[in-house]
Design a protein around this motif. Structure first.
Motif, PDB file in Angstrom:
ATOM      1  N   TRP A 285     -45.766  64.810 -32.871  1.00  0.00           N
ATOM      2  CA  TRP A 285     -44.729  64.120 -32.122  1.00  0.00           C
ATOM      3  C   TRP A 285     -43.941  63.174 -33.025  1.00  0.00           C
ATOM      4  N   VAL A 286     -44.625  62.592 -34.021  1.00  0.00           N
ATOM      5  CA  VAL A 286     -43.916  61.788 -35.024  1.00  0.00           C
ATOM      6  C   VAL A 286     -42.949  62.664 -35.800  1.00  0.00           C
ATOM      7  N   GLU A 287     -43.415  63.845 -36.208  1.00  0.00           N
ATOM      8  CA  GLU A 287     -42.575  64.768 -36.989  1.00  0.00           C
ATOM      9  C   GLU A 287     -41.381  65.269 -36.192  1.00  0.00           C
ATOM     10  N   LYS A 288     -41.535  65.351 -34.880  1.00  0.00           N
ATOM     11  CA  LYS A 288     -40.432  65.790 -34.023  1.00  0.00           C
ATOM     12  C   LYS A 288     -39.476  64.653 -33.670  1.00  0.00           C
ATOM     13  N   GLY A 289     -39.812  63.431 -34.080  1.00  0.00           N
ATOM     14  CA  GLY A 289     -38.935  62.295 -33.831  1.00  0.00           C
ATOM     15  C   GLY A 289     -39.140  61.596 -32.507  1.00  0.00           C
ATOM     16  N   TYR A 290     -40.201  61.934 -31.789  1.00  0.00           N
ATOM     17  CA  TYR A 290     -40.467  61.293 -30.507  1.00  0.00           C
ATOM     18  C   TYR A 290     -41.202  59.960 -30.660  1.00  0.00           C
ATOM     19  N   VAL A 291     -41.973  59.803 -31.714  1.00  0.00           N
ATOM     20  CA  VAL A 291     -42.890  58.657 -31.843  1.00  0.00           C
ATOM     21  C   VAL A 291     -42.645  57.915 -33.146  1.00  0.00           C
ATOM     22  N   THR A 292     -42.654  56.588 -33.061  1.00  0.00           N
ATOM     23  CA  THR A 292     -42.717  55.706 -34.230  1.00  0.00           C
ATOM     24  C   THR A 292     -44.034  54.951 -34.164  1.00  0.00           C
ATOM     25  N   LEU A 293     -44.790  55.006 -35.227  1.00  0.00           N
ATOM     26  CA  LEU A 293     -46.108  54.365 -35.273  1.00  0.00           C
ATOM     27  C   LEU A 293     -46.050  53.161 -36.199  1.00  0.00           C
ATOM     28  N   GLN A 294     -46.553  52.016 -35.723  1.00  0.00           N
ATOM     29  CA  GLN A 294     -46.565  50.797 -36.520  1.00  0.00           C
ATOM     30  C   GLN A 294     -47.984  50.251 -36.621  1.00  0.00           C
ATOM     31  N   ASP A 295     -48.372  49.891 -37.842  1.00  0.00           N
ATOM     32  CA  ASP A 295     -49.698  49.337 -38.115  1.00  0.00           C
ATOM     33  C   ASP A 295     -49.645  47.820 -37.971  1.00  0.00           C
ATOM     34  N   VAL A 296     -50.335  47.290 -36.958  1.00  0.00           N
ATOM     35  CA  VAL A 296     -50.360  45.837 -36.731  1.00  0.00           C
ATOM     36  C   VAL A 296     -51.788  45.298 -36.759  1.00  0.00           C
ATOM     37  N   LYS A 297     -52.669  45.979 -37.481  1.00  0.00           N
ATOM     38  CA  LYS A 297     -54.071  45.537 -37.529  1.00  0.00           C
ATOM     39  C   LYS A 297     -54.221  44.134 -38.122  1.00  0.00           C
ATOM     40  N   GLU A 298     -53.251  43.716 -38.929  1.00  0.00           N
ATOM     41  CA  GLU A 298     -53.306  42.382 -39.530  1.00  0.00           C
ATOM     42  C   GLU A 298     -53.277  41.276 -38.475  1.00  0.00           C
ATOM     43  N   GLU A 299     -52.691  41.555 -37.295  1.00  0.00           N
ATOM     44  CA  GLU A 299     -52.619  40.519 -36.271  1.00  0.00           C
ATOM     45  C   GLU A 299     -53.982  40.156 -35.708  1.00  0.00           C
ATOM     46  N   GLU A 300     -54.987  40.995 -35.941  1.00  0.00           N
ATOM     47  CA  GLU A 300     -56.325  40.700 -35.436  1.00  0.00           C
ATOM     48  C   GLU A 300     -56.929  39.470 -36.112  1.00  0.00           C
ATOM     49  N   ARG A 301     -56.341  39.017 -37.224  1.00  0.00           N
ATOM     50  CA  ARG A 301     -56.819  37.787 -37.862  1.00  0.00           C
ATOM     51  C   ARG A 301     -56.634  36.572 -36.965  1.00  0.00           C
ATOM     52  N   PHE A 302     -55.653  36.638 -36.075  1.00  0.00           N
ATOM     53  CA  PHE A 302     -55.268  35.477 -35.285  1.00  0.00           C
ATOM     54  C   PHE A 302     -55.735  35.667 -33.847  1.00  0.00           C
ATOM     55  N   ASP A 303     -56.576  34.766 -33.399  1.00  0.00           N
ATOM     56  CA  ASP A 303     -57.260  34.919 -32.122  1.00  0.00           C
ATOM     57  C   ASP A 303     -56.337  34.545 -30.968  1.00  0.00           C
ATOM     58  N   GLY A 304     -55.589  35.524 -30.499  1.00  0.00           N
ATOM     59  CA  GLY A 304     -54.720  35.331 -29.353  1.00  0.00           C
ATOM     60  C   GLY A 304     -55.259  36.085 -28.154  1.00  0.00           C
ATOM     61  N   TYR A 305     -54.406  36.280 -27.146  1.00  0.00           N
ATOM     62  CA  TYR A 305     -54.838  36.958 -25.929  1.00  0.00           C
ATOM     63  C   TYR A 305     -54.814  38.474 -26.095  1.00  0.00           C
ATOM     64  N   TYR A 306     -55.947  39.103 -25.892  1.00  0.00           N
ATOM     65  CA  TYR A 306     -56.060  40.560 -25.759  1.00  0.00           C
ATOM     66  C   TYR A 306     -55.308  41.306 -26.862  1.00  0.00           C
ATOM     67  N   HIS A 307     -55.753  41.063 -28.092  1.00  0.00           N
ATOM     68  CA  HIS A 307     -55.151  41.710 -29.263  1.00  0.00           C
ATOM     69  C   HIS A 307     -53.658  41.368 -29.395  1.00  0.00           C
ATOM     70  N   ASN A 308     -53.315  40.148 -28.958  1.00  0.00           N
ATOM     71  CA  ASN A 308     -51.949  39.634 -29.096  1.00  0.00           C
ATOM     72  C   ASN A 308     -50.901  40.572 -28.497  1.00  0.00           C
ATOM     73  N   GLN A 309     -51.208  41.104 -27.314  1.00  0.00           N
ATOM     74  CA  GLN A 309     -50.281  42.079 -26.735  1.00  0.00           C
ATOM     75  C   GLN A 309     -48.939  41.453 -26.349  1.00  0.00           C
ATOM     76  N   PHE A 310     -48.905  40.160 -25.986  1.00  0.00           N
ATOM     77  CA  PHE A 310     -47.624  39.522 -25.695  1.00  0.00           C
ATOM     78  C   PHE A 310     -46.765  39.437 -26.953  1.00  0.00           C
ATOM     79  N   LEU A 311     -47.394  39.219 -28.088  1.00  0.00           N
ATOM     80  CA  LEU A 311     -46.663  39.183 -29.356  1.00  0.00           C
ATOM     81  C   LEU A 311     -46.050  40.548 -29.648  1.00  0.00           C
ATOM     82  N   ILE A 312     -46.833  41.594 -29.436  1.00  0.00           N
ATOM     83  CA  ILE A 312     -46.391  42.953 -29.763  1.00  0.00           C
ATOM     84  C   ILE A 312     -45.218  43.384 -28.886  1.00  0.00           C
ATOM     85  N   VAL A 313     -45.298  43.137 -27.577  1.00  0.00           N
ATOM     86  CA  VAL A 313     -44.220  43.599 -26.696  1.00  0.00           C
ATOM     87  C   VAL A 313     -42.929  42.827 -26.967  1.00  0.00           C
ATOM     88  N   ASN A 314     -43.023  41.564 -27.378  1.00  0.00           N
ATOM     89  CA  ASN A 314     -41.808  40.810 -27.703  1.00  0.00           C
ATOM     90  C   ASN A 314     -41.200  41.271 -29.020  1.00  0.00           C
TER      91      ASN A 314
END
Length: 494
Positions: A285-314
């Motif tokens: 699906w990435v190769e077809k242009g439907y999906v963009t994948l982003q690596d945000v594992k670094e955000e796990e260093r910072f103890d926010g709410y539920y894997h910092n999902q509010f940060l990600i959606v913003n």
């Protein structure tokens, strides 16, 4: 006579053994334990066992190569001693060590127009709760002239996570200047000055100067702010984490790529959940242009709410706000649905007068599976085909998900946005809904726990009825998957 003496000796031996049974058991147990220890010692490394008692101090570093202890890092701050002042008064001093939560953790910054920007990051939650940190935005042009001087404005702070943050909370700073800056493509730098305002240590009013965004000359084209969006629909989801089921992810992406159509795109943030098998599902699906994948594992260093999902959606909102007409926010165990007699485009066109609309939830059982006329093949079916029992319990508050027109939104949340211009509506019942298969995505095993063949069933006091809506859509989704990416995923398993 000899035989009689032999019998007496046997009786005496048995009597002694009988009277000393406890002592003999203890002796035999001790011998067994000793033999066990001797056997285990043979497997120990040929290193002096006295080393086991030689433990390094907690503050020292141990060199595994040379078996030597290195000196700890030199102390950076000199201790302030207590002092005696006038009249024998003892002035006590307090010494702080280490570091608390950061004043500001920058994730991203984006243009929101010719004169406005959004800065997305994290900040210390105690600092936000018990102090009044301030933000000042500054635009520095690359080549300052009389017409292009540095300009400074107060930043407007938005806290979109409703206080759910833990050590860190999400902060979106809006920087709006009185006139367009860098809109002619001349380039410049956006700098934010984040002040603690005495929060934390009131003896220090610390201000951190952060270069949030740099535009090189010619990199910004103002016409892109008014250009028609590239996508009709764009998906922004919470970060994926855990040992996810490749088969459930396969069903979800194939269903929604078919549902939203060719002018759709899916932005997926990997917080550790896109393991090798899930990546194999997403790759075509990435190769077809439907999906963009982003690596945000670094955000796990910072103890926010539920894997910092509010940060990600913003971050997703502001990164793609000019690329999509509509932006949808929901999870990978939820399936959007509109009635057969209509389309998603008909629904969104009818709601175009609203900046935001919410979507009603239909909760599906994640354990009950319908046993039809072909029970031998039920485990080969997709989850959306066999998990067909819907929770019909009344009087229960169910969460909703939502969609927005992103150009009118300043910050967003997980279940809805509270920071936008325009109107919102919750009256979408019968127009659009979503089926929620809670928990099925996070387990790599067969979801069916109980096979039943009745149309209604009570489980732990909850009434369920058969709802084959998603099951009826499965065949079309399977054909779409093969037609779009071929048969590369036919051997996908749980």
């Amino acid at each position: 006579m000899a035989k009689h003496d032999e019998q007496i000796q046997k009786r005496m031996f048995i009597g002694v053994v009988w009277n000393c049974a406890g002592e003999l058991k203890l002796l035999l147990s001790a011998l067994l334990f000793l033999c066990s220890i001797i056997t285990l010692v043979q497997f120990f490394p040929a290193r002096d066992l006295r080393d086991c008692a030689s433990l390094s101090p907690p503050s020292a570093a141990f060199d595994l190569v040379s078996d030597t202890v290195t000196a700890p890092t030199e102390v950076q701050y000199k201790k302030i001693e207590d002092v005696v002042v006038n009249n024998g008064l003892i002035k006590r001093n307090f010494n702080g060590y280490g570091s608390a939560a950061y004043n500001f953790v920058l994730m991203s910054a984006y243009r929101g127009g010719g004169d406005t920007f959004a800065i997305v990051g994290l900040s210390s939650k105690p600092l936000q709760l018990f102090s009044k940190p301030t933000y000042v935005c500054q635009w520095i042009p690359h080549h300052a002239t009389v017409d292009k001087e540095n300009i400074t404005v107060a930043g407007y702070k938005i806290l979109p996570d409703w206080g759910y943050g833990r050590v860190y909370t999400v902060v979106v700073v809006n920087c709006t200047f009185p006139y367009p800056v860098g809109a002619d493509g001349s380039g410049g730098r956006l700098v934010i000055h984040a002040s603690t305002s005495g929060g934390g240590d009131t003896n220090r009013d610390l201000t951190d100067t952060i270069e949030a965004l740099t535009e090189t000359p010619g990199s910004f084209d103002a016409s892109q702010l008014e250009a028609p969006p590239k996508y009709e629909y764009l998906y922004c989801g919470s970060p994926l984490y855990g040992d996810l089921s490749p088969q459930r992810v396969r069903e979800w992406i194939a269903y929604h790529a078919n549902f939203f159509g060719e002018k759709s795109h899916f932005v997926i943030y990997d917080a550790g959940g896109v393991h090798r098998d899930v990546m194999e599902v997403l790759r075509p699906w990435v190769e077809k242009g439907y999906v963009t994948l982003q690596d945000v594992k670094e955000e796990e260093r910072f103890d926010g709410y539920y894997h910092n999902q509010f940060l990600i959606v913003n971050d997703c909102l502001h990164r793609y706000r000019f690329m999509a007409k509509w932006m949808f926010f929901f999870d990978v165990d939820e399936f959007i649905f509109v009635p057969k007699e209509t389309t998603i485009k008909n629904v969104t066109d009818s709601l175009s007068g609203f900046t935001q609309f919410t979507i009603e939830q239909r909760t599906m059982s994640n354990k009950l599976c319908y046993l039809d006329d072909n029970p031998g093949r039920i485990y080969r079916k997709w989850g959306m085909e066999k998990l067909v029992y819907r929770d019909t319990k009344r009087g229960v508050r169910r969460d909703r998900k939502y969609a927005i027109q992103p150009r009118n939104v300043f910050a967003t949340g997980v279940h809805m946005s509270q920071n936008f211009k325009g109107r919102t509506t919750h009256k979408t019942d019968g127009k659009i809904t979503y089926y929620h298969y809670h928990g099925t995505i996070s387990e790599r095993r067969e979801p069916c726990r109980q096979l039943v063949n009745v149309t209604e069933k009570y489980v732990d006091g909850t009434p369920y009825v058969v709802d084959t809506t998603m099951r009826d859509a499965a065949d079309a989704v399977k054909r779409f998957e093969v037609r779009t990416i071929g048969q590369v995923l036919l051997k996908t398993r749980q």
